[in-house]
Design a protein around this motif. Structure first.
Motif, PDB file in Angstrom:
ATOM      1  N   SER A  13       0.835  -1.204   0.000  1.00  0.00           N
ATOM      2  CA  SER A  13       0.000   0.000   0.000  1.00  0.00           C
ATOM      3  C   SER A  13       0.870   1.254   0.000  1.00  0.00           C
ATOM      4  CB  SER A  13      -0.930  -0.025   1.205  1.00  0.00           C
ATOM      5  OG  SER A  13      -1.742   1.117   1.260  1.00  0.00           O
ATOM      6  N   GLN A  52       2.513   6.196  -2.370  1.00  0.00           N
ATOM      7  CA  GLN A  52       1.982   4.882  -2.689  1.00  0.00           C
ATOM      8  C   GLN A  52       3.112   4.051  -3.311  1.00  0.00           C
ATOM      9  OE1 GLN A  52      -1.846   4.797  -4.773  1.00  0.00           O
ATOM     10  NE2 GLN A  52      -2.172   6.935  -4.177  1.00  0.00           N
ATOM     11  N   TRP A  67      -3.356  -4.116   5.240  1.00  0.00           N
ATOM     12  CA  TRP A  67      -3.170  -2.819   4.602  1.00  0.00           C
ATOM     13  C   TRP A  67      -4.233  -2.602   3.525  1.00  0.00           C
ATOM     14  CZ3 TRP A  67       0.597   1.004   5.289  1.00  0.00           C
ATOM     15  CH2 TRP A  67       1.643   0.691   6.164  1.00  0.00           C
ATOM     16  N   ALA A  68      -4.621  -1.349   3.340  1.00  0.00           N
ATOM     17  CA  ALA A  68      -5.508  -0.991   2.231  1.00  0.00           C
ATOM     18  C   ALA A  68      -5.217   0.441   1.810  1.00  0.00           C
ATOM     19  CB  ALA A  68      -6.976  -1.130   2.633  1.00  0.00           C
ATOM     20  N   THR A  69      -5.380   0.724   0.529  1.00  0.00           N
ATOM     21  CA  THR A  69      -5.227   2.075  -0.002  1.00  0.00           C
ATOM     22  C   THR A  69      -6.616   2.613  -0.288  1.00  0.00           C
ATOM     23  OG1 THR A  69      -3.120   1.466  -1.011  1.00  0.00           O
ATOM     24  CG2 THR A  69      -4.163   3.493  -1.783  1.00  0.00           C
ATOM     25  N   LYS A  81      -4.694   9.511  -1.807  1.00  0.00           N
ATOM     26  CA  LYS A  81      -5.143   8.310  -1.112  1.00  0.00           C
ATOM     27  C   LYS A  81      -4.538   8.275   0.286  1.00  0.00           C
ATOM     28  CE  LYS A  81      -7.271   6.344  -4.690  1.00  0.00           C
ATOM     29  NZ  LYS A  81      -8.692   5.950  -4.696  1.00  0.00           N
ATOM     30  N   ALA A  87      -3.183   5.393   3.151  1.00  0.00           N
ATOM     31  CA  ALA A  87      -2.866   4.001   3.478  1.00  0.00           C
ATOM     32  C   ALA A  87      -3.368   3.730   4.890  1.00  0.00           C
ATOM     33  CB  ALA A  87      -1.362   3.756   3.388  1.00  0.00           C
ATOM     34  N   GLN A 101      -9.970  -6.717  -0.327  1.00  0.00           N
ATOM     35  CA  GLN A 101      -9.471  -5.346  -0.440  1.00  0.00           C
ATOM     36  C   GLN A 101      -8.296  -5.090   0.497  1.00  0.00           C
ATOM     37  OE1 GLN A 101     -13.891  -3.794  -0.363  1.00  0.00           O
ATOM     38  NE2 GLN A 101     -12.535  -2.076  -0.811  1.00  0.00           N
ATOM     39  N   THR A 107      -4.626  -6.212   2.040  1.00  0.00           N
ATOM     40  CA  THR A 107      -3.411  -6.984   1.803  1.00  0.00           C
ATOM     41  C   THR A 107      -2.804  -7.357   3.140  1.00  0.00           C
ATOM     42  OG1 THR A 107      -2.959  -5.853  -0.282  1.00  0.00           O
ATOM     43  CG2 THR A 107      -1.109  -6.956   0.788  1.00  0.00           C
TER      44      THR A 107
END
Length: 429
Positions: free
Chosen positions: A43, A103, A183-185, A224, A226, A270, A272
């Motif tokens: 992310s 990112q 993790w997600a963005t 975005k 994280a 969605q 990680t």
């Protein structure tokens, strides 16, 4: 040093940066990547003055700066009481340093585009699992034990789970760490968060939730964030079995402001799952195979040094090759150049990790009551800032680098470049 045939295993930040340095130095370089398409994994990450200096040396500073988000401090609070237990500010040391959250896609694209522009060959779908030294050459072998390349020097940049490092006599067995993270963005629009900080919330050392404003994948994209949540790897399946809504409720109870981010997560896919491990290769080479990045020194991400250390490795290896008469002396020089910096941060990472990822209530109490108090007393604010920046000992001179002159930036007082300001204005961030 004569012109060398160099094979770089792995197209992550370490491998791409090494390929750029060495191709520009006149060597014949090709990258071997196991996946069908070279792509980033993960992310967001925090670029430190160390990694940014390497990118500046490669002529990529303006590109990454236009995509990243400036970070001025790291802030952590107890999720129950709201008490601040971590507050590290880059300006506690002179020189104008700061962090840049990006990112992983942005960092990968910045380096990969430069690799393509420089005409460096990348061979994908080539899974390297072993090497064979024949006189002064290294033969790479794929998963089917077929010869996949013949080089003067092989650079292993294939990451913490490197099979080449695992088969080396210089690297001990990898030690899997107990904790990992989801993790997600996610989109930051409409959410309330500090855009100048890596923000975290803790419940003792068992729970850590974080938000890192991570900029854009490409210029013109919206910013975005994280989002990450720390957990034991052994608990992952139990958490999933409990259901997404239950997991969201736990996070919302700790940190209600996370709701706009949680609303964007509709499926476990969605998220990680990042797994972490610790290993240090000493020395970071075996024969004519040299290890850089996580292949050489993998650890917990608590100090956010992974990609930055990898970029420093690439610069130091290039400098050693340019300054030596043959490969053995170059690899010895590379190991010497990185030894103190790597050992220090491997040690610090091991020391810091239990304070944020462990079952110990006592360690968390020490962190929240004792360490947080001491951290406010001089010279600790400056020392902590230097640790976070990766500059507590000078990593630049031994790698043939001169640290970027942060105070020379015309936008320094305002905190962002004109390009970044324009992007943010257009994205209404």
């Amino acid at each position: 040093m004569k012109q060398l045939d160099i094979g770089v295993v792995g197209a992550g930040p370490a491998g791409l940066a090494a390929a750029l340095f060495l191709s520009r130095a006149g060597h014949r370089v090709e990258i071997l990547e196991r996946f069908e398409t070279a792509a980033p994994v993960g992310s967001g990450l925090l670029m430190q003055p160390t990694g940014l200096t390497v990118l500046a040396t490669l002529g990529l500073f303006d590109t990454i700066q236009s995509l990243g988000n400036r970070i001025d401090r790291l802030h952590g609070a107890d999720a129950i009481s709201g008490r601040t237990v971590l507050d590290v500010r880059y300006d506690a040391t002179p020189g104008g340093r700061y962090g840049l959250a990006v990112q992983r896609t942005a960092l990968f694209n910045t380096l990969h585009d430069a690799v393509v522009t420089n005409g460096i060959i990348t061979r994908t779908a080539t899974h390297i699992t072993a090497t064979e030294q024949r006189a002064d050459r290294v033969i790479l072998q794929d998963a089917a034990r077929r010869a996949a390349g013949d080089y003067d020097l092989v650079i292993d940049a294939s990451g913490a789970r490197s099979m080449l490092a695992a088969g080396s006599t210089s690297a001990p067995a990898i030690r899997d760490l107990t904790y990992g993270a989801f993790w997600a963005t996610l989109d930051g629009a409409g959410a309330v968060y500090d855009r100048t900080a890596l923000s975290q919330r803790y419940d003792q050392a068992r729970v850590m939730i974080g938000l890192l404003p991570a900029g854009r994948a490409t210029v013109g994209d919206p910013d975005k964030v994280a989002f990450f949540w720390s957990l034991k790897i052994a608990d992952v399946e139990a958490v999933k079995a409990g259901g997404l809504n239950r997991w969201k409720t736990v996070i919302r109870d700790y940190w209600p402001e996370c709701q706009p981010f949680l609303d964007q997560i509709h499926d476990w896919d969605q998220l990680t799952l990042a797994r972490y491990a610790h290993r240090t290769a000493l020395p970071p080479y075996s024969g004519n195979v040299v290890f850089i990045g996580d292949s050489a020194h993998s650890t917990s991400p608590q100090l956010g040094q992974g990609a930055n250390m990898a970029l420093l490795d690439a610069a130091a290896l290039s400098h050693a090759l340019a300054s030596s008469v043959d490969i053995p002396s170059a690899l010895t020089a590379y190991a010497r150049a990185r030894r103190n910096h790597v050992r220090l941060f491997q040690m610090l990472s091991l020391a810091f990790t239990p304070f944020y990822q462990s079952d110990s209530a006592a360690i968390a109490w020490v962190r929240d009551r004792l360490v947080s108090t001491i951290a406010k007393l001089p010279p600790m604010p400056g020392l902590l800032a230097a640790i976070v920046a990766g500059t507590v000992i000078d990593p630049f001179k031994s790698a043939g680098l001169t640290e970027y002159d942060w105070l020379s930036l015309p936008y320094h007082a305002g905190g962002v470049t004109p390009a970044v300001a324009a992007v943010r204005s257009s994205a209404q961030v």
